[in-house]
Design an enzyme around this catalytic site. Sequence first.
Site, mmCIF file in Angstrom:
data_model
loop_
_atom_site.group_PDB
_atom_site.id
_atom_site.type_symbol
_atom_site.label_atom_id
_atom_site.label_comp_id
_atom_site.label_asym_id
_atom_site.label_seq_id
_atom_site.Cartn_x
_atom_site.Cartn_y
_atom_site.Cartn_z
ATOM 1 N N HIS A 29 0.816 -1.221 0.000
ATOM 2 C CA HIS A 29 0.000 0.000 0.000
ATOM 3 C C HIS A 29 0.855 1.278 0.000
ATOM 4 O O HIS A 29 0.633 2.183 -0.802
ATOM 5 C CB HIS A 29 -0.917 0.043 1.223
ATOM 6 C CG HIS A 29 -1.774 -1.189 1.391
ATOM 7 N ND1 HIS A 29 -2.250 -1.916 0.331
ATOM 8 C CD2 HIS A 29 -2.254 -1.795 2.500
ATOM 9 C CE1 HIS A 29 -2.972 -2.929 0.784
ATOM 10 N NE2 HIS A 29 -2.989 -2.877 2.095
ATOM 11 N N ARG A 33 -5.075 13.691 2.944
ATOM 12 C CA ARG A 33 -5.563 12.718 3.930
ATOM 13 C C ARG A 33 -6.407 11.677 3.207
ATOM 14 O O ARG A 33 -7.467 11.957 2.655
ATOM 15 C CB ARG A 33 -6.363 13.391 5.037
ATOM 16 C CG ARG A 33 -6.838 12.353 6.033
ATOM 17 C CD ARG A 33 -6.723 12.667 7.489
ATOM 18 N NE ARG A 33 -6.845 14.046 7.854
ATOM 19 C CZ ARG A 33 -7.975 14.744 7.881
ATOM 20 N NH1 ARG A 33 -9.119 14.194 7.534
ATOM 21 N NH2 ARG A 33 -7.963 15.985 8.256
#
Length: 553
Positions: A296, A427
């Site tokens: 990831h 974010r």
Amino acid sequence: MEHESKKVHLVLQSQGNRPQTNGGSHPGQTEPAKMDSSTVVARAVSSEEFIAKLRDEVEHGGHGASHVFVILGASGDLAKKKIYPTLWWLFKDGLLPAHTYFIGYARSNLTMEQIREKSLPYMKVQKNEEEKVEEFFKLNTYVSGKYDVKDDFIRLNEAIEKKGKSNRLFYMALPPSVFESVTLNVKNCCMAQGDKWTRIVVEKPFGKDLDSSNQLSNHLASLFKEEELYRIDHYLGKEMVQNLMVLRFGNRIYGPIWNRDNIASVVISFKEPFGTQGRGGYFDEFGILRDVMQNHLLQILTLVAMEKPPSTDAEDIRNEKVKVLKSIPPPSQENVVLGQYVGNPDGSGDEKEGYLDDPTVPKGSVTPTFATVALFVKNERWDGVPFILRCGKALNERKAEVRIQFKDVAGDIFREGEVKRNELVIRVQPSEAIYMKMMAKTPGMSIDCEESELDLTYGSRYRGVKMPDAYERLILDVFMGSQIHFVRSDELSEAWRIFTPLLHHIDQEKPKPIPYKYGSRGPAESDELLQRNDFQYTGSYKWRPGVAAKPNL
Ligand SMILES: NC(=O)C1=CN([C@@H]2O[C@H](COP(=O)(O)OP(=O)(O)OC[C@H]3O[C@@H](n4cnc5c(N)ncnc54)[C@H](OP(=O)(O)O)[C@@H]3O)[C@@H](O)[C@H]2O)C=CC1
Ligand SMILES: O=C1O[C@H](COP(=O)(O)O)[C@@H](O)[C@H](O)[C@H]1O
């Protein structure tokens, strides 16, 4: 309830890589192609009008073929928590091609009713959707069979054939130990015939190191073409990860400053506020580096660091990502911090339990549950800029973000120490946002500076818009034949090349990880590593959403 997913939009492109411009109403505008999943790739963009066209194609396109989605490992955790719910969401939102059927396959002697009971708690079915959910389950069947028995796969094939001539998707929701036998049996017994396609979706772990991953890749390559293989990294399905391309290449302002002359450091973080909680047996074999960082976080790094691809075609993007990975040497020991959580006696509930207290974790394990690693991309754009990857379990919060810290202003004219570095924060979760921390004049008569921000908070800018789940986007991509957000075999091999020396060192030398308390920010040594690598934390920034500054007279 009106479809919330109206905000999930697709633009189809010809497989031949450039957008089709069939005389769209505006010059250069992309004209949606027919929803024929064998010849198009898709990428997500916005347009209410487009979704209407897509629905029309789905409902009336009728290309003769049905689609069969086979869930291999239908009795398992992933299937019940993610795959069945995702298929349901796509189905109820009308995003799947007409005549799509679902077949679960696993060893257990289950009924479809039992699978339904297991999955329902995760499907978030609304009160007015009971009929629709019945309709969905009518399209589902279950076949029980062993993973290494050819005759069982012949039976699976017979079940698929009952659905007519179909395109076939096989989702491998299975442990790696059975990947090889299952894929071999799929190849030998279950491939689509004639002009129909077969696509294989593979879930991580894709091996444990460079050799085992290459072995798996070679095995898959001996059976399937690369365009038939979809290696899932579900972070590539997240809204803000996909947004990195648009943010970087759809804005004039970032291009000129996106380099070593302006950027001091990049921090890519993943934090979870819970431990392994009974999953320790699986986790201990892999550790946080294999679980999160090598896949990831490294994928996010490639999207931050890559050069602009010539087009948004999957191969063009993946070529650029591979180039970045090839420029990254394995990390050196001084740029690695490893941690393992211990119980917090002052905490409540689970927080009291350390990693080693999990009964599924082997006694005395030194598997890291936290890691910070600084990597360097040795190319002209990034030479010397640390890319710091941080991830951990049992920390103080749930958060995934990219933090790009810019260098100090040269020739500063303000009071010493007053001007702080700019920081662009993306974010990823929770509460998607992009904000740029920047200096601004304190409102009022004086010319004081203060830290403020340009703030794109999705919750307020896109009020009421439902963000599709990562799996929804990715499974739909498989139907559409888009590999943009899937990992190509050479990407995978490069990712393992970077981390294998460190992983082997950990496996063989068993260095003792630094203990950190459950619910903390992780070991202090991680912050020291950040500091050494030109990430400055001042602690002076305060976010005051919607609060007007006091007049400064
Ligand atoms: N649109 C929005 O929703 C916006 C929200 N905000 C919120 O405002 C708050 C503050 O903003 P933020 O960007 O975090 O700014 P900060 O400057 O407060 O934090 C910056 C980073 O430093 C880390 N950090 C904390 N202590 C240390 C330390 N001792 N050494 C090194 N690093 C440290 C933080 O958390 P860690 O290392 O633990 O990950 C974070 O990654 C946040 O809660 C943020 O979500 C701000 C702007 C916009
Ligand atoms: O792949 C994994 O990801 C999850 C976190 O995913 P998220 O979408 O909830 O952020 C992590 O918990 C798990 O350990 C890991 O295998």
